[in-house]
Structure formats: C-alpha cells, structure tokens
Design an enzyme around this catalytic site. Structure first.
Site, short mmCIF file in Angstrom:
data_model
loop_
_atom_site.label_atom_id
_atom_site.label_comp_id
_atom_site.label_asym_id
_atom_site.label_seq_id
_atom_site.Cartn_x
_atom_site.Cartn_y
_atom_site.Cartn_z
N GLY A 278 0.78 -1.23 0.00
CA GLY A 278 0.00 0.00 0.00
C GLY A 278 0.81 1.27 0.00
N GLU A 320 4.82 -5.98 1.46
CA GLU A 320 4.31 -6.44 0.17
C GLU A 320 4.04 -5.28 -0.79
OE1 GLU A 320 1.84 -10.26 1.88
OE2 GLU A 320 0.83 -8.32 1.85
N PRO A 321 5.06 -4.55 -1.18
CA PRO A 321 4.81 -3.45 -2.12
C PRO A 321 4.52 -3.97 -3.52
CG PRO A 321 7.16 -3.71 -1.78
CD PRO A 321 6.49 -4.70 -0.85
N GLY A 322 3.48 -3.44 -4.14
CA GLY A 322 3.21 -3.76 -5.54
C GLY A 322 3.39 -2.49 -6.34
N ARG A 360 -8.40 3.04 -13.62
CA ARG A 360 -8.26 3.61 -12.27
C ARG A 360 -8.93 4.96 -12.12
NH1 ARG A 360 -4.08 4.97 -10.28
NH2 ARG A 360 -4.64 4.53 -8.13
N TYR A 364 -11.55 4.83 -9.31
CA TYR A 364 -11.14 5.42 -8.02
C TYR A 364 -11.00 6.92 -8.09
CZ TYR A 364 -9.02 0.70 -7.57
OH TYR A 364 -8.77 -0.63 -7.55
N CYS A 391 -17.51 3.86 -25.31
CA CYS A 391 -18.88 4.40 -25.31
C CYS A 391 -19.35 4.58 -23.88
CB CYS A 391 -19.79 3.46 -26.07
SG CYS A 391 -19.21 3.25 -27.74
N GLU A 392 -18.78 5.58 -23.24
CA GLU A 392 -19.01 5.76 -21.81
C GLU A 392 -18.50 7.15 -21.47
OE1 GLU A 392 -19.94 5.02 -18.17
OE2 GLU A 392 -19.75 3.10 -19.20
N TYR A 421 -1.62 -1.76 -11.78
CA TYR A 421 -3.09 -1.78 -11.85
C TYR A 421 -3.64 -1.15 -13.13
CZ TYR A 421 -2.18 -2.96 -7.03
OH TYR A 421 -1.68 -3.56 -5.92
C1 LIG Z 1 -3.00 -5.19 -2.92
C2 LIG Z 1 -2.20 -5.78 -1.86
C3 LIG Z 1 -0.85 -5.46 -1.75
C4 LIG Z 1 -0.16 -4.48 -2.65
O1 LIG Z 1 -0.68 -3.22 -2.57
P1 LIG Z 1 0.12 -1.99 -3.29
O2 LIG Z 1 -0.78 -0.83 -3.05
O3 LIG Z 1 0.24 -2.35 -4.72
O4 LIG Z 1 1.43 -1.89 -2.62
C5 LIG Z 1 -0.12 -6.09 -0.76
N1 LIG Z 1 -0.68 -6.98 0.07
C6 LIG Z 1 -1.99 -7.32 -0.01
C7 LIG Z 1 -2.53 -8.31 0.92
C8 LIG Z 1 -2.78 -6.73 -0.97
O5 LIG Z 1 -4.08 -7.05 -1.04
#
Ligand SMILES: *Cc1c(COP(=O)(O)O)cnc(C)c1O
Length: 463
Positions: A278, A320-322, A360, A364, A391-392, A421
C-alpha cells in the site's frame, strides 16, 4: 482522498465547475523525475526517450496505445527495496499490480519474493521459475483447487483469510501429508488511503479476521491446534497509495499486542509479522512518496519499539509493495485523435485507448499526469481532459491536466506511472484489444506481453 490543489486562475475562475485551475508555473516540456521512470529524458529534438529509445520509434514499431516498462528502473526499485529491508526482513512483490513471466524472472534475479492471489497468478509465477518457497498465496476466497495447487507446489506461506479457510487449508494439507506454513490475516481497525487514515470501524470489509472482538485470537487458537498448519505469523494490510506512516504505526502496534496475547495464552512467540503493502507513489508532482529505506526504517523502528515494550523478541518483518515497485516504471503511450475545445471550460483530448487500458480514473477517481512527448512545444498551456474512445462518458484517463495549446491529432502523449493496476486491470470493453507491455532497456525494446489481436477475441467466442 486529498486532491491536488490548483490555485485560482483568473481565466476560468467563474466558469469551471470543479474548483479553479490555473496554468502550472512549470514549463510543460519539463518531465518531473518524480512521476517518470528513471531513464526517461527529452532528447535534443524535444522528443521523449526511454532506455535510450525515442517514443516515435517505439510507436512505429509497437503501435499505440502501449505500455513501456523501464526494465532497469524496475530492477533498481527491486534492489532498493531488498537492500532497505536487508537480510532481517522479506520483501514480497504484490503480483496483482502487474505480473508477467519476464517480471517474475526479474524478481527472482533481484532477490524478491512474490505474492499471488489467484490460480492464474500462481501458474504464471511457477511457470517462470519462481521457487515455490518464495511465493505467498493470498485471497479471501481461494478455491479448493487453488489451495491444493499451492500446497502441492510447496508455496512458502498461505495467508489465511477466514475461519472456514483455516479448516480448509489444514484439511487439504493433511490429506497431502504436508504441514503448511501459514499466516493469519487480521483486520486491525485501520484503513489508510493516501494522506489519511481512519482508525475505527474498518472491520466492515470482506478481508481478514477482526482483531477487535477477539475473533483473531480465536482464529489463532484454532490454527495452533490443527495438524495441517504451521502458524508462522500475523498479517495485516491496511490500504493503498499511503504516504502517512501513522496507519502502519497503529497497525503494527495492534499486531504486536496480539503477538503478546498469543505468548501469554499459548506460550509461543510467533516469528513473523507481515505489514502488507500500500505504499504510495507519485502520480502527479503534488505527491511525495518516501524512499524504501525511509519506509524500512520507520516500520522497523515501530515494530522494535512495540516489541520492546511488550517484552517480545522482534519478529521477522515482511512487506508487500506492488504499486511502489512497478507503478513508476511504466508509462502509457497514446496517439491523440479527436480534439474538442469547449470555450471557457476545457478541451477534451481523445486518445486511442481509455478505460480499457486504465480503469483507475473511472474506478477510483485516480489522478494522473500527462505530457506531449513526440515533440516539445512553446505554445501556451491549455486545460485538458484526456478521454478514451469507449462508449461511456466516464471513460476518462486524466481528469484535469495541461497540455500545449498547439496539440494536434497525430501527436503522441504519454501518461506516466501506469505500471501498476493498469495492464493488470485492463479489459476488452467495446472489444478493445488490450495493449502490449514493452520492456525497454539499454537501447533495446522487447515485447513481454503482446498486443491482443482480433483473432484472440474471436478465438474465445466459440459461436
Ligand atoms: C493489494 C495488496 C498489496 C499491494 O498493494 P500496493 O498498493 O500495490 O502496494 C499487498 N498486500 C496485499 C494483501 C494486498 O491485497
């Protein structure tokens, strides 16, 4: 959610429906390094280059719309996270942000672990050779088949999300003769987004088991008695696009409190805590994300302090960075089509993609930046809304931004920070063909996910 503030501008102040906008103080030709991937620059002709390749060449070779992923930046960010957390902690890349076999190989080479949350993501990870013990499996509704596949493959951990799943995973693991390493995902009563966090009442969601009413303690009690499970820790994930560490602070404190209760009740000190992902990135120049080493230090300090005061050994931390890894490493390249000026209001700039490649903004109300990238321009700034071809009317890519007033059909514009994302949430709405992902590095560009074709669409439509 905080919105970037555009101070009042005299030209449009009385007609604009949503606040007031004034032309930015900065030169529109300038590329803010906060929002663009690291190898992006403008060349002498004013065209954007990435990995040493000019966008016009990329557009010619790969078409538009397309995502261009700066591979050396991706790898550098992986290393920065791995180095920041060191050998005393684990970094799991959240695959849902964007996953492909090439990405899995990069993660493996750069020493990261991987989160998956579906059978498809697990299959991609295993196919590309990620060692199963470096994979964590998440999700609030894993199917029996997915759990079996994960346990059989030997994933390093399954994050248990409900009481039913505690029983289900134990049962499957026992049947397969395995003691599965698991964490329990708890909801700590904190929800964090961007610059705010809310510290009450967020057990009202589908994920996790609530700490507040003793549910999490009960889940631990059950997990500790089941032979199919080895409970290694507690997991918490509090939100997305977070800049303020206060939410993590509350979350870590509550998780550590639970660890202390577990020690008191069961005489065991669980060895790990996972604080989730997150972490925020810069979508616009108004965002100021922290560096991985600052985040690592902040989280490490919080956990150490809380454990000291609870008299616990400090557990191994994982994160857990994505978005924070892949988000800044890619931009979407579009060709400008129809331009519709609305006098005194704004100019609608249509591109050859839209909500099918970036949902997104519609989903969001996300903010993005945009730049003219096929050339530089000295023209005055004009207020634009970048929209797609779907079409939106909610098909908006960039809600409010400035582009040069001499923008013309055929120009290339790019939206930075679309690595996370966007492709992973892309759709075939209006039978759009999902764009390719092209990895660019050291003067070389190669497709890692190819563009869909009409043949692909028709192949699924079996008539
Ligand atoms: C979505 C998610 C992440 C990654 O979130 P980011 O905002 O991309 O860093 C990590 N852990 C869990 C459990 C998630 O659901």
């Amino acid at each position: 959610m905080s919105r970037s503030a555009h101070p009042a501008g005299p030209r449009h102040a009385d007609v604009l429906p949503e606040g007031h906008y004034s032309a930015p103080a900065t030169d529109l030709n300038e590329l803010d390094p906060k929002v663009w991937s690291r190898t992006v620059t403008r060349d002498a002709d004013g065209a954007l280059t990435v990995g040493g390749i000019e966008v016009a060449r990329l557009a010619q070779e790969f078409g538009t719309p397309a995502y261009f992923l700066d591979e050396s930046d991706f790898r550098a960010r992986c290393r920065a996270w791995a180095d920041a957390f060191g050998t005393e902690a684990d970094v799991f890349y959240a695959g849902k942000a964007f996953l492909s076999r090439a990405v899995v190989r990069w993660l493996k080479e750069e020493g990261l672990n991987l989160d998956v949350c579906s059978g498809g993501e697990l299959a991609t990870a295993l196919d590309a050779g990620m060692p199963a013990e470096r994979i964590a499996f998440h999700g609030n509704n894993k199917t029996v088949a997915e759990i079996e596949r994960a346990v059989e493959a030997g994933v390093g951990r399954i994050v248990l999300d409900s009481f039913q799943e505690i029983a289900r995973v134990s049962h499957i693991a026992q049947r397969l003769g395995i003691r599965q390493r698991v964490q329990i995902r708890v909801t700590v009563g904190v929800e964090a987004h961007t610059h705010e966090f809310i510290a009450t009442a967020h057990e009202d969601q589908k994920f996790g088991i609530a700490l507040a009413d003793g549910q999490a303690a009960e889940a631990v009690r059950r997990a500790l008695t089941l032979d199919g499970l080895e409970l290694i820790g507690i997991h918490s994930h509090i939100g997305s696009q977070i800049f303020d560490m206060a939410g993590f602070e509350v979350s870590a404190r509550r998780v550590v409190q639970l660890l202390a209760e577990i020690r008191d009740e069961h005489g065991v000190e669980l060895p790990e805590i996972d604080l989730g992902g997150g972490l925020g990135i810069a979508y616009t120049s108004d965002d100021d994300p922290r560096e991985p080493h600052e985040i690592a230090k902040a989280l490490g300090d919080i956990v150490t302090r809380e454990c000291e005061s609870a008299g616990l050994r400090t557990p191994r931390i994982s994160v857990e960075p994505g978005r924070a890894i892949v988000g800044p490493t890619a931009f979407t390249l579009y060709e400008v089509g129809t331009i519709k000026p609305l006098e005194g209001l704004r100019t609608y700039v249509s591109v050859d993609g839209g909500m099918s490649d970036n949902i997104r903004t519609a989903l969001y109300d996300a903010e993005y930046s945009v730049a003219l990238v096929s050339r530089s321009s000295e023209a005055a700034p004009m207020l634009v809304r970048v929209v797609g071809k779907h079409c939106e009317s909610g098909d908006i890519v960039v809600k409010d931004a400035f582009l040069p007033a001499d923008l013309a059909p055929g120009d290339l514009i790019a939206v930075p920070a679309t690595g996370a994302y966007c492709r992973s949430m892309a759709s075939n709405y209006n039978h759009a063909l999902r764009p390719p992902v092209v990895a660019v590095r050291d003067g070389q560009a190669r497709v890692i996910v190819r563009r869909e074709t009409e043949e692909d669409l028709l192949r699924l439509d079996v008539g």
